[in-house]
Scaffold this motif. Structure first.
Motif, PDB file in Angstrom:
ATOM      1  N   TYR A   1     -44.545 -42.233  46.245  1.00 19.73           N
ATOM      2  CA  TYR A   1     -44.763 -41.057  45.407  1.00 19.73           C
ATOM      3  C   TYR A   1     -46.201 -40.545  45.584  1.00 19.73           C
ATOM      4  O   TYR A   1     -46.441 -39.357  45.794  1.00 19.73           O
ATOM      5  CB  TYR A   1     -44.513 -41.387  43.930  1.00 19.73           C
ATOM      6  CG  TYR A   1     -44.860 -40.245  42.989  1.00 19.73           C
ATOM      7  CD1 TYR A   1     -43.894 -39.320  42.598  1.00 19.73           C
ATOM      8  CD2 TYR A   1     -46.166 -40.083  42.503  1.00 19.73           C
ATOM      9  CE1 TYR A   1     -44.216 -38.266  41.756  1.00 19.73           C
ATOM     10  CE2 TYR A   1     -46.499 -39.028  41.665  1.00 19.73           C
ATOM     11  CZ  TYR A   1     -45.517 -38.124  41.283  1.00 19.73           C
ATOM     12  OH  TYR A   1     -45.846 -37.077  40.469  1.00 19.73           O
TER      13      TYR A   1
ATOM     14  N   ARG B   1     -46.671 -44.809  36.257  1.00 22.52           N
ATOM     15  CA  ARG B   1     -45.716 -45.483  37.150  1.00 22.52           C
ATOM     16  C   ARG B   1     -45.563 -44.729  38.467  1.00 22.52           C
ATOM     17  O   ARG B   1     -45.551 -45.327  39.540  1.00 22.52           O
ATOM     18  CB  ARG B   1     -44.357 -45.622  36.450  1.00 22.52           C
ATOM     19  CG  ARG B   1     -43.296 -46.339  37.281  1.00 22.52           C
ATOM     20  CD  ARG B   1     -41.992 -46.478  36.517  1.00 22.52           C
ATOM     21  NE  ARG B   1     -42.075 -47.408  35.403  1.00 22.52           N
ATOM     22  CZ  ARG B   1     -41.933 -48.737  35.517  1.00 22.52           C
ATOM     23  NH1 ARG B   1     -41.695 -49.273  36.691  1.00 22.52           N
ATOM     24  NH2 ARG B   1     -42.037 -49.507  34.457  1.00 22.52           N
ATOM     25  N   GLU B   2     -45.471 -43.416  38.390  1.00 20.60           N
ATOM     26  CA  GLU B   2     -45.320 -42.605  39.613  1.00 20.60           C
ATOM     27  C   GLU B   2     -46.543 -42.770  40.518  1.00 20.60           C
ATOM     28  O   GLU B   2     -46.410 -43.005  41.726  1.00 20.60           O
ATOM     29  CB  GLU B   2     -45.138 -41.127  39.251  1.00 20.60           C
ATOM     30  CG  GLU B   2     -43.749 -40.802  38.713  1.00 20.60           C
ATOM     31  CD  GLU B   2     -43.615 -39.381  38.183  1.00 20.60           C
ATOM     32  OE1 GLU B   2     -42.483 -38.911  38.117  1.00 20.60           O
ATOM     33  OE2 GLU B   2     -44.636 -38.756  37.802  1.00 20.60           O
TER      34      GLU B   2
ATOM     35  N   ASN C   1     -52.890 -50.826  46.195  1.00 26.04           N
ATOM     36  CA  ASN C   1     -52.313 -50.112  45.062  1.00 26.04           C
ATOM     37  C   ASN C   1     -52.994 -50.620  43.784  1.00 26.04           C
ATOM     38  O   ASN C   1     -52.631 -51.656  43.246  1.00 26.04           O
ATOM     39  CB  ASN C   1     -50.803 -50.359  45.036  1.00 26.04           C
ATOM     40  CG  ASN C   1     -50.086 -49.481  44.034  1.00 26.04           C
ATOM     41  OD1 ASN C   1     -50.619 -48.452  43.590  1.00 26.04           O
ATOM     42  ND2 ASN C   1     -48.884 -49.887  43.662  1.00 26.04           N
TER      43      ASN C   1
ATOM     44  N   ASP D   1     -40.689 -50.701  53.013  1.00 31.55           N
ATOM     45  CA  ASP D   1     -40.664 -51.622  51.875  1.00 31.55           C
ATOM     46  C   ASP D   1     -40.665 -53.095  52.300  1.00 31.55           C
ATOM     47  O   ASP D   1     -40.568 -53.977  51.477  1.00 31.55           O
ATOM     48  CB  ASP D   1     -39.469 -51.319  50.962  1.00 31.55           C
ATOM     49  CG  ASP D   1     -38.144 -51.423  51.687  1.00 31.55           C
ATOM     50  OD1 ASP D   1     -37.105 -51.222  51.053  1.00 31.55           O
ATOM     51  OD2 ASP D   1     -38.157 -51.716  52.894  1.00 31.55           O
TER      52      ASP D   1
ATOM     53  N   THR E   1     -46.621 -45.814  42.493  1.00 30.51           N
ATOM     54  CA  THR E   1     -45.563 -45.996  43.492  1.00 30.51           C
ATOM     55  C   THR E   1     -46.079 -45.397  44.796  1.00 30.51           C
ATOM     56  O   THR E   1     -46.255 -44.179  44.891  1.00 30.51           O
ATOM     57  CB  THR E   1     -44.270 -45.264  43.048  1.00 30.51           C
ATOM     58  OG1 THR E   1     -43.894 -45.754  41.760  1.00 30.51           O
ATOM     59  CG2 THR E   1     -43.147 -45.472  44.042  1.00 30.51           C
TER      60      THR E   1
END
Ligand SMILES: [Zn+2]
Length: 378
Positions: free
Chosen positions: A141, A134-135, A97, A48, A138
């Motif tokens: 995920y 949302r998943e 992303n 992260d 991520t």
């Protein structure tokens, strides 16, 4: 175990017990062990936190690559899987992303670009069947779902990269992933701090956590590796009026260390072999393997791994690669202290329960012959 090493183990345990107070502390010990293990298996940067760019990839893309590799490690996916996942994300999103102009919700979530392919979002351009918007946006995920599907593909490690990726993605351009293979291998190596992804078997079945974790163990032509790096404290042979059918491997800090499949195979047995629970230390007043695993390898060879600290990490029928973590060292069952009791059986007829002392051989000479000698170092 011989008396001297037993005394050492007992002394170490005694100190630990005095310092911390027995059973309450076991989870803490295991956590500490997990941390130590994680350190050995860690990526150079936390997923992260931003990772500097590598090669032609910017920091954003490389950070996403680090997340993908990190999730693969956590899931104990063989390194070939990292390469396939990276190549897939390179093709699908150039490792960004992506939100999607057709999916309003995606535009309100953190994103690194906007695509417009159907209703696909994220690094792997996953469609709604893979999870919520949302998943799928991520990265950890999305990567996790990718690996989950990849591991379900029969023989994925032997496939061409694009065929394995396509089996997961079912893209309109099945050949498109192949061109990223070289880039993906380089980037996987880069985020792992390795000169070459082949060092940890970018294609071959080897240790999932890499050279730093298992050490530069010799891998024999048949792909055999040490189940653990530790000294032999009690050999195969007659002991106490019967056959000690394996070799005992231990060291002062062995408790909680990962035990690895010595070669590729299928898990044939996962069992608690003790008259009571195996979730605590046993003793030597009766016999029993504690938590143990049997793995059947090609050629009717069975290996056995005894006295694990908790329920093993694998299930009956599961395929394992050489070096895959199958459990952790403990002292369950008929055991005098934390160690791995490791057995090798030859010419074992098909079916469980056929590995016994009649077909057990000396693991020391067997593993030496496979080019993966047992012992604390190579
Ligand atoms: Zn033993």
């Amino acid at each position: 175990m011989n008396r001297r090493s037993l005394a050492l183990v007992v002394a170490v345990l005694a100190v630990v017990v005095v310092l911390c107070g027995a059973m309450v502390v076991l989870p803490l010990l295991m956590l500490g062990q997990a941390r130590a293990e994680a350190a050995a298996c860690d990526l150079p940067s936390l997923p992260d936190s931003p990772v500097p760019g590598a090669g032609s990839w910017g920091s954003t893309e490389t950070t996403n690559a680090a997340v993908i590799v990190s999730v693969g490690r956590q899931r104990q996916v063989p390194p070939r899987g990292y390469v396939i996942a990276l190549a897939t994300a390179m093709q699908e999103s150039t490792l960004r992303n992506l939100a999607n102009a057709n999916v309003p919700e995606s535009l309100s979530l953190p994103h690194e670009g906007v695509g417009r392919d159907h209703d696909s979002v994220g690094l792997f351009q996953q469609r709604p069947g893979w999870g919520s918007v949302r998943e799928r946006m991520t990265p950890s995920y999305a990567a996790s779902k990718f690996y989950e599907a990849l591991l379900r593909v029969d023989g994925w490690q032997q496939m061409r990269l694009t065929d394995a990726a396509q089996a997961v993605q079912r893209s309109g351009l099945p050949e498109a992933y192949q061109k990223w293979e070289g880039d993906a291998e380089q980037l996987a190596a880069k985020v792992l701090g390795l000169a070459n992804i082949d060092d940890i078997g970018g294609g071959a079945p080897m240790a999932p956590c890499g050279v730093d974790d298992l050490g530069p163990v010799p891998v024999g032509p048949g792909g055999w590796v040490q189940p653990i790096r530790a000294g032999i404290v009690s050999p195969f042979g007659p002991r106490g009026g019967r056959l000690h059918a394996g070799a005992d491997l231990s060291s002062a800090d062995i408790r909680g260390k990962p035990i690895r499949a010595a070669a590729a195979g299928v898990v044939e047995q996962v069992k608690c072999d003790w008259y009571t629970t195996c979730d605590r230390d046993g003793n030597t007043s009766s016999r029993g393997c504690g938590w143990y695993v049997d793995i059947r390898h090609p050629g009717n060879i069975v290996t056995r791994y005894c006295h694990m600290i908790q329920r093993p990490e694998v299930a009956i029928g599961q395929q394992v690669t050489a070096g895959a973590v199958i459990g952790f060292v403990g002292s369950s069952g008929g055991s005098s202290g934390p160690h791995l009791h490791f057995e090798v059986h030859l010419n074992v007829p098909p079916g469980p329960f056929h590995a016994n002392s009649a077909n057990a051989v000396d693991p020391v000479s067997f593993m030496r012959a496979q080019g993966a000698p047992l012992g604390p170092s190579t």
